[in-house]
Motif scaffolding. Structure first.
Motif, PDB file in Angstrom:
ATOM      1  N   LEU A 276       7.983   5.885   3.027  1.00 36.03           N
ATOM      2  CA  LEU A 276       6.691   6.281   2.448  1.00 36.03           C
ATOM      3  C   LEU A 276       6.477   5.678   1.065  1.00 36.03           C
ATOM      4  N   GLY A 277       7.045   4.496   0.847  1.00 38.83           N
ATOM      5  CA  GLY A 277       6.809   3.794  -0.404  1.00 38.83           C
ATOM      6  C   GLY A 277       7.827   4.086  -1.484  1.00 38.83           C
TER       7      GLY A 277
ATOM      8  N   ILE B 157       6.062   2.533   7.012  1.00 39.79           N
ATOM      9  CA  ILE B 157       6.331   3.952   6.766  1.00 39.79           C
ATOM     10  C   ILE B 157       7.830   4.220   6.812  1.00 39.79           C
TER      11      ILE B 157
ATOM     12  N   PRO C  35       3.785  11.173  -1.408  1.00 36.01           N
ATOM     13  CA  PRO C  35       4.243  10.665  -0.110  1.00 36.01           C
ATOM     14  C   PRO C  35       3.312  11.030   1.048  1.00 36.01           C
TER      15      PRO C  35
ATOM     16  N   TYR D 217       1.956   1.731  -3.472  1.00 38.70           N
ATOM     17  CA  TYR D 217       0.841   2.119  -4.340  1.00 38.70           C
ATOM     18  C   TYR D 217       0.521   3.609  -4.198  1.00 38.70           C
ATOM     19  N   PHE D 218       0.410   4.079  -2.954  1.00 39.04           N
ATOM     20  CA  PHE D 218       0.051   5.482  -2.738  1.00 39.04           C
ATOM     21  C   PHE D 218       1.187   6.422  -3.134  1.00 39.04           C
ATOM     22  N   TRP D 219       2.414   5.992  -2.920  1.00 36.81           N
ATOM     23  CA  TRP D 219       3.551   6.816  -3.359  1.00 36.81           C
ATOM     24  C   TRP D 219       3.560   6.939  -4.886  1.00 36.81           C
TER      25      TRP D 219
ATOM     26  N   GLU E 136       0.821  -1.205   0.000  1.00 37.82           N
ATOM     27  CA  GLU E 136       0.000   0.000   0.000  1.00 37.82           C
ATOM     28  C   GLU E 136       0.857   1.257   0.000  1.00 37.82           C
ATOM     29  N   GLN E 137       1.935   1.254   0.759  1.00 38.00           N
ATOM     30  CA  GLN E 137       2.827   2.406   0.767  1.00 38.00           C
ATOM     31  C   GLN E 137       3.359   2.679  -0.642  1.00 38.00           C
TER      32      GLN E 137
ATOM     33  N   THR F 108       0.086  11.198   0.965  1.00 37.22           N
ATOM     34  CA  THR F 108      -1.027  10.259   0.954  1.00 37.22           C
ATOM     35  C   THR F 108      -0.620   8.941   1.592  1.00 37.22           C
ATOM     36  N   ALA F 109       0.598   8.489   1.268  1.00 34.26           N
ATOM     37  CA  ALA F 109       1.107   7.262   1.880  1.00 34.26           C
ATOM     38  C   ALA F 109       1.195   7.414   3.392  1.00 34.26           C
TER      39      ALA F 109
END
Length: 317
Positions: free
Chosen positions: A310-311, A305, A259, A252-254, A249-250, A261-262
């Motif tokens: 943050l991804g 995180i 960042p 994906y959002f990154w 998920e990290q 959003t993550a």
């Protein structure tokens, strides 16, 4: 039309034989409909002889055996590179494809020129439909998961429905779409590679690309313990699956947002499951497994995180 069935396995020897048999029966039952098919199995460094079991069950398959676990996306791409079909049909080894289901997916492509991906319905061992994912990870989908909401607009759908996401548990993708948009992102080592690909379809803003959920195309899980809610899976498998999800998920959002959003969703996971942990301390409300699950989500979200920054770095241990 030629179909290429792609199956990625890892320690699923007790399922793979029945899965392959269901695909074989599907192919044999549809010979009058004039379509050719191939089956490519990628054994991702199984320790239970899954590859040899698959080859024994169906000798005509093309078997790729990896010496190390490359992750789902990388293994699936190995099969896609060798596939020669017009449609790539992704099948989870823990399911069996029911009669006529592949034909239903093919009909969706034949009758709708805009169809880029068609995903089928997955039912449990009791033949009741499991939760259907029709939203990409985001504000609504994540809040539903955080608060244990299982509602889905496609859960009781009876006709093909246009959606933004279908999981690749049982789904067909046009090979020309993969050629145009690229293969699965191999950075998604343990999950969300299918969501990422669907997101790329949506972001392309191409009106000729659409994703459909086809409830008439049905597959059934081979074990009642497969595809359970995350809390139930935690009780069986521990925190490894939560670790995989939070890191995916990290990433994906990154990749698709930013960042912040993550950080937001990682932080929300920590806050919500801290509250749930406190609630599970109330006698009669919680249990040891529920408290362990909530605690694991908080810990793994924090670790994700930090370890993935943050991804921006993925995968990371």
């Amino acid at each position: 039309m030629k179909l290429s069935f792609v199956i990625v396995t890892n320690n699923t020897s007790k399922f793979i034989g029945r899965c392959l048999d269901s695909i074989k029966q599907t192919i044999e039952n549809q010979t009058a409909s004039k379509f050719d098919a191939e089956i490519i199995v990628v054994d991702n460094a199984s320790t239970d002889d899954c590859g040899s079991v698959a080859k024994t069950a169906l000798p005509e398959i093309e078997l790729i055996q990896n010496s190390e676990n490359k992750g789902y996306a990388a293994a699936a791409n190995q099969a896609v590179e060798r596939a020669t079909g017009d449609l790539i049909v992704f099948v989870d080894p823990r399911i069996e494809v029911l009669a006529g289901s592949v034909r239903r997916l093919m009909d969706q492509f034949a009758t709708n020129a805009s169809c880029a991906i068609a995903g089928g319905k997955v039912v449990g061992t009791d033949n009741l439909g499991l939760k259907t994912v029709d939203r990409l990870p985001g504000l609504v989908a994540n809040f539903k998961r955080m608060f244990g909401c299982t509602c889905s607009k496609t859960r009781n759908a009876e006709q093909p429905t246009k959606v933004k996401f279908v999981p690749f548990t049982f789904a067909a993708v046009r090979s020309d779409i993969i050629n145009k948009l690229g293969q699965l992102d191999e950075r998604f080592y343990a999950g969300l590679a299918d969501a990422d690909f669907c997101r790329r379809i949506v972001k392309s803003l191409n009106p000729s690309y659409a994703i459909y959920y086809v409830p008439q195309a049905t597959a059934r899980v081979l074990d009642k313990f497969s595809f359970q809610p995350e809390c139930s899976d935690y009780a069986l498998h521990g925190s490894a699956l939560i670790k995989a999800r939070t890191r995916s998920e990290q990433m994906y959002f990154w990749k698709h947002y930013c960042p912040f959003t993550a950080l937001f969703f990682g932080g929300m996971d920590m806050i919500v499951f801290t509250i749930r942990y406190a609630a599970y301390l109330i006698p009669g409300v919680g249990s040891k497994d529920k408290r362990g699950y909530a605690c694991s989500v908080v810990c793994e979200s924090a670790k994700a995180i930090l370890s993935t920054q943050l991804g921006s770095q993925f995968p990371a241990e």
